[in-house]
Design a protein around this motif. Structure first.
Motif, PDB file in Angstrom:
ATOM      1  N   GLU A 183       0.682  -1.291   0.004  1.00 51.01           N
ATOM      2  CA  GLU A 183       0.017  -0.156  -0.003  1.00 51.01           C
ATOM      3  C   GLU A 183       0.918   1.297   0.074  1.00 51.01           C
ATOM      4  O   GLU A 183       2.011   1.324   0.401  1.00 51.01           O
ATOM      5  CB  GLU A 183      -1.041  -0.036   1.256  1.00 51.01           C
TER       6      GLU A 183
ATOM      7  N   GLU B 257       0.802   5.263   1.467  1.00 50.66           N
ATOM      8  CA  GLU B 257       0.055   6.038   2.542  1.00 50.66           C
ATOM      9  C   GLU B 257       0.595   7.658   2.020  1.00 50.66           C
ATOM     10  O   GLU B 257       1.783   7.873   1.640  1.00 50.66           O
ATOM     11  CB  GLU B 257       0.533   5.822   3.855  1.00 50.66           C
TER      12      GLU B 257
ATOM     13  N   ARG C 170       1.288  10.653   4.003  1.00 48.71           N
ATOM     14  CA  ARG C 170       1.477  10.965   5.621  1.00 48.71           C
ATOM     15  C   ARG C 170       1.690  12.483   5.692  1.00 48.71           C
ATOM     16  O   ARG C 170       2.729  12.854   5.174  1.00 48.71           O
ATOM     17  CB  ARG C 170       2.622  10.259   6.108  1.00 48.71           C
TER      18      ARG C 170
ATOM     19  N   THR D 188      -1.809   9.775   9.368  1.00 48.59           N
ATOM     20  CA  THR D 188      -1.938   9.374   7.911  1.00 48.59           C
ATOM     21  C   THR D 188      -3.304   9.921   7.273  1.00 48.59           C
ATOM     22  O   THR D 188      -4.378   9.480   7.951  1.00 48.59           O
ATOM     23  CB  THR D 188      -1.998   7.684   8.055  1.00 48.59           C
TER      24      THR D 188
ATOM     25  N   LYS E  82      -4.550   6.013   2.683  1.00 44.46           N
ATOM     26  CA  LYS E  82      -3.821   4.671   2.558  1.00 44.46           C
ATOM     27  C   LYS E  82      -4.576   3.957   1.402  1.00 44.46           C
ATOM     28  O   LYS E  82      -5.829   3.898   1.357  1.00 44.46           O
ATOM     29  CB  LYS E  82      -4.138   3.961   3.692  1.00 44.46           C
ATOM     30  N   TYR E  83      -3.789   3.606   0.553  1.00 48.13           N
ATOM     31  CA  TYR E  83      -4.293   3.006  -0.825  1.00 48.13           C
ATOM     32  C   TYR E  83      -3.518   1.747  -1.098  1.00 48.13           C
ATOM     33  O   TYR E  83      -2.240   1.973  -1.065  1.00 48.13           O
ATOM     34  CB  TYR E  83      -4.247   4.084  -1.846  1.00 48.13           C
ATOM     35  N   GLU E  84      -4.391   0.515  -1.132  1.00 46.01           N
ATOM     36  CA  GLU E  84      -3.734  -0.599  -1.442  1.00 46.01           C
ATOM     37  C   GLU E  84      -3.571  -0.839  -2.944  1.00 46.01           C
ATOM     38  O   GLU E  84      -4.447  -0.511  -3.837  1.00 46.01           O
ATOM     39  CB  GLU E  84      -4.724  -1.769  -0.983  1.00 46.01           C
TER      40      GLU E  84
ATOM     41  N   ASN F 147       4.585   7.242   1.578  1.00 51.60           N
ATOM     42  CA  ASN F 147       5.019   5.939   2.400  1.00 51.60           C
ATOM     43  C   ASN F 147       4.528   4.738   1.717  1.00 51.60           C
ATOM     44  O   ASN F 147       3.441   4.428   1.654  1.00 51.60           O
ATOM     45  CB  ASN F 147       4.344   6.085   3.842  1.00 51.60           C
TER      46      ASN F 147
END
Length: 298
Positions: A206, A208, A210, A227, A230-232, A273
């Protein structure tokens, strides 16, 4: 009877010069509820009218009426203590008395509001108009009217790509590349992840966004990270030679531009990240700073 500020109070109102000015939603002072504030930018003139209405049927004596334009920074570790980086004042009326409502025009011409309004985790930067009716024996009547400031950013046309490697000896070796290092608030992060060596069982990966807020200076610097997104980008085990695309839209998220050393009080920086998680829930990550800038006010 109005003794030491008790009893009927005057009504103080401010008109920012029309209802066609844009408004933005901001956190309230409590940090929970939101409020709509008028939006200003750059070196705009802040003008309008103050309306003071004395208590019905009362003659209100005063020692003068004034309006201030203030730019302030408040550290939450020292809540209630403000650092004024802008302090301008206009006298509206000399000492006297009021028995009927009165309107006072005001103007602060081309104010240099160089810093954006900001409400963070440990610090806030705010702008406000403060109207004060000075009293001789009783407490002064004071009312604040906040407004919001945003500024367009001048950014160098040089916008280099980001290329980095991350690895664990004899176990994992990957390269990642992002097309740019500077992004506007509604931009799209595009990139690719290349797997050159994979000898551990990766479960998913993933990206992120931040945000790191730094307050204070030197040994007293305090960093707070959160955060934002958040992206898978991958689910399942990669193989050697595989390439994974990255596409992350910034517009859905509550972002600000990058702020660097505002009045020697605080900074706000952003990072991409990259996080890999193996089947034993161990996390491997690589962080890279990016620059965010504003290219439109709304």
């Amino acid at each position: 009877m109005n003794f030491l500020g008790f009893g009927p109070q005057p009504v103080i109102e401010v008109d920012f010069g029309g209802t066609d000015r844009a408004q933005v939603s901001s956190k309230g002072d409590s940090g929970n509820a939101t409020e709509n504030l008028y939006l200003f930018s750059g070196t705009e003139t802040v003008s309008g009218q103050v309306r003071v209405t004395p208590p019905p049927g009362k003659k209100m004596e005063h020692q003068g009426i004034k309006i201030e334009l203030l730019g302030q920074i408040e550290m939450f570790v020292d809540r209630g203590s403000f650092y004024d980086f802008i302090s301008l004042v206009r006298e509206l009326e000399p000492p006297g008395d009021l028995s009927v409502p009165r309107i006072y025009p005001f103007e602060f011409n081309r104010v240099e509001m160089l810093h954006e309004s900001y409400h963070g985790i440990n610090v806030r930067l705010r702008y406000l108009l403060r109207v004060t009716i000075s009293k001789n024996y009783a407490s002064n009547h004071i009312k604040d009217f906040k407004f919001w400031v945003r500024n367009l950013n001048d950014v160098s046309p040089i916008n280099n790509s980001i290329k980095m490697e991350v690895g664990i000896e004899d176990c994992l070796h990957i390269e990642f590349e992002y097309q740019k290092s500077k992004y506007h608030m509604k931009d799209v992060v595009l990139g690719k992840i290349f797997f050159l060596l994979v000898r551990i069982k990766i479960k998913h990966m993933e990206v992120e966004i931040r945000r790191r807020e730094s307050t204070g200076a030197g040994a007293n610097t305090y960093n707070e990270s959160d955060t934002i997104a958040k992206y898978e980008i991958m689910d399942g085990a990669p193989v050697r030679g595989e390439s994974i695309p990255v596409r992350l839209m910034l517009s859905p998220y509550d972002l600000t531009p990058t702020y660097r050393n505002v009045c020697n009080k605080f900074s706000v920086k952003y990072y991409l990240n990259l996080v890999l998680v193996d089947e034993e829930e161990r996390r491997y990550f690589k962080q890279q700073e990016i620059t965010l800038f504003r290219n439109e006010l709304l």
